[in-house]
Design an enzyme around this catalytic site. Structure first.
Site, PDB file in Angstrom:
ATOM      1  CG  ASP A   1       5.577   3.658   1.090  1.00  0.00           C
ATOM      2  OD1 ASP A   1       5.828   4.341   2.103  1.00  0.00           O
ATOM      3  OD2 ASP A   1       4.426   3.409   0.695  1.00  0.00           O
TER       4      ASP A   1
ATOM      5  CE1 TYR B   1      -3.771   2.386   0.526  1.00  0.00           C
ATOM      6  CE2 TYR B   1      -2.571   3.226   2.415  1.00  0.00           C
ATOM      7  CZ  TYR B   1      -3.606   3.339   1.516  1.00  0.00           C
ATOM      8  OH  TYR B   1      -4.479   4.395   1.597  1.00  0.00           O
TER       9      TYR B   1
ATOM     10  CE  LYS C   1       0.661   4.877   8.371  1.00  0.00           C
ATOM     11  NZ  LYS C   1       0.689   4.088   7.157  1.00  0.00           N
TER      12      LYS C   1
END
Ligand SMILES: *Cc1c(COP(=O)(O)O)cnc(C)c1O
Length: 429
Positions: free
Chosen positions: A239, A144, A267
């Site tokens: 990522d 994702y 995050k």
């Protein structure tokens, strides 16, 4: 436990917000039941609107690696807010955070701040395309990278959970430029590269995957990927929205010993405020506007509150790097406890773990890619999730998510969690 007030709040939310939530996985669709509304949180604990206390293994899906309402972050944000919340003009704190991030992460010279992981990955791909003057990208099934169109092709977690790997609204034109490979299968990448010779701008990967459970990259796979990209003039995009500032000071690049060409963050880098970022060596970043031709912008990018939260967070991690080790030890302890209990109960399972990321899969076969993750028994998972919740343990409400341990968790909390699993086991057979 009682969830009367949460259920009432959810019913009210559904009247005004699609599905009652602002991000789909929060709605508990995959596990059934009503989601829990949080009142406040401190350290390792969530306190919900019904007054229940829950031990939290999500930590806002990763950002809160030092626990909820971490004092230095709260103080930094509170102080900053008194001076104004946004200016749309440069502020010194942006450079301070950039300098700190660049000093912690290997192999990057410059960094651009955005407002989410999605924006970071979307912009990183645009930059890679601009830099290489090529259109196509390769991503991995089950990885994702946020909800930008180019990534909603077998996208893991939310998208998989809802059985809609390809979202309506993503055009054929966009989909055709995203090629799909299998995680831990270098051959699948080689085939795509061969069939699309000279057309691939970037390979984007979660260097340790966390959106199909926690999946560890095999050494030959990730090393081979690096070599292949270098040989073919393809940019390797890590990522690190999940792994950055979580696995170590320098993230997966440092932990795995692999250099990426572009790295994305989110995050942890925002300390719980909306921050994303992408970074690379100067040569690549020079392509970005206003220095270069690749456009990218944001009204609230580099927002002073968000930057001050990120700075307080990274500063803490940078000055106490032993936290990564102690978190990994706690995660190992939890793993051992789960092994003990699930083995004794004779339940087929796999536990995957890397650093402070861990996931439980109810299948007898090793989980090393999306296909094997999808073999997990979702019915067992639902009973496990609700059983643990009833014991006051809050786990991700989807079998396709990693848990994130935070430094506020004590060994007593971990023991409580293992004891809870022992009570839940009879429901799982
Ligand atoms: C969470 C996540 C994203 C998206 O970040 P948002 O802030 O939710 O847009 C991208 N990549 C990975 C690996 C993630 O875990």
């Amino acid at each position: 436990m009682q969830y009367k007030r949460s259920s009432a709040l959810f019913a009210e939310a559904k009247k005004y917000i699609p599905g009652g939530v602002n991000s789909p996985v929060r709605a508990f669709k995959a596990v059934g039941g009503d989601p829990i509304f949080v009142s406040h949180a401190k350290g390792a604990y969530l306190f919900d609107e019904d007054g229940n206390r829950l031990i939290d293994y999500i930590a806002s899906w990763g950002p809160l690696i030092l626990g909820h309402a971490y004092e230095p972050v709260i103080e930094a944000v509170t102080e900053k807010a008194k001076k104004g919340t946004s200016f749309g003009m440069p502020t010194a704190i942006e450079t301070e955070l950039a300098k700190l991030a660049v000093s912690m992460v290997p192999n990057i010279d410059k960094i651009r701040f955005v407002n989410s992981g999605t924006e970071a990955c979307m912009s990183a791909i645009r930059l890679a395309r601009g830099f290489t003057a090529k259109d196509k990208i390769i991503k991995f099934a089950g990885c994702y990278h946020g909800h930008a169109d180019a990534f909603l092709i077998q996208a893991g977690s939310g998208a998989v959970t809802f059985g809609s790997p390809n979202s309506p609204g993503v055009t054929q034109g966009t989909a055709k430029d995203t090629l799909l490979a299998d995680y831990n299968d270098l051959g699948s990448v080689e085939k795509l590269v061969e069939a699309n010779k000279g057309e691939i701008a970037a390979v984007i990967i979660e260097p340790v995957a966390g959106n199909m459970g926690c999946i560890i990259p095999e050494k030959e796979f990730i090393e081979g990927l690096r070599k292949l990209c270098t040989a073919e003039g393809i940019l390797l995009v890590f990522d690190e929205v999940m792994t950055g500032f979580r696995l170590s000071r320098g993230g997966a690049q440092e932990t795995l010993g692999i250099d990426a060409d572009i790295v994305t963050f989110g995050k942890v880098i925002g300390g719980g405020l909306p921050v994303g970022a992408f970074a690379a060596r100067s040569e690549i970043m020079a392509y970005l506007a206003p220095e270069g031709p690749v456009y990218q912008a944001g009204t609230l990018s580099g927002n002073p509150l968000a930057m001050s939260a990120g700075y307080a967070m990274l500063h803490s991690l940078n000055s106490k790097p032993e936290i990564f080790e102690s978190l990994a030890e706690k995660t190992h302890y939890l793993h051992q406890g789960f092994d003990r209990v699930l083995t004794a109960a004779g339940i087929p399972y796999q536990v995957n773990r890397f650093g402070s990321m861990i996931s439980v899969h109810f299948t007898a076969e090793p989980v090393k890619d999306f296909k094997s993750a999808a073999k997990g028994n979702n019915d067992t998972f639902k009973r496990y999730f609700h059983g643990m919740l009833e014991q006051g343990i809050y786990l991700p409400p989807s079998a396709f998510e990693s848990y994130f341990l935070n430094d506020a968790l004590s060994y007593q909390d971990l023991d409580e969690t293992i004891a809870a699993l022992e009570k839940v086991c009879p429901l799982l057979t």
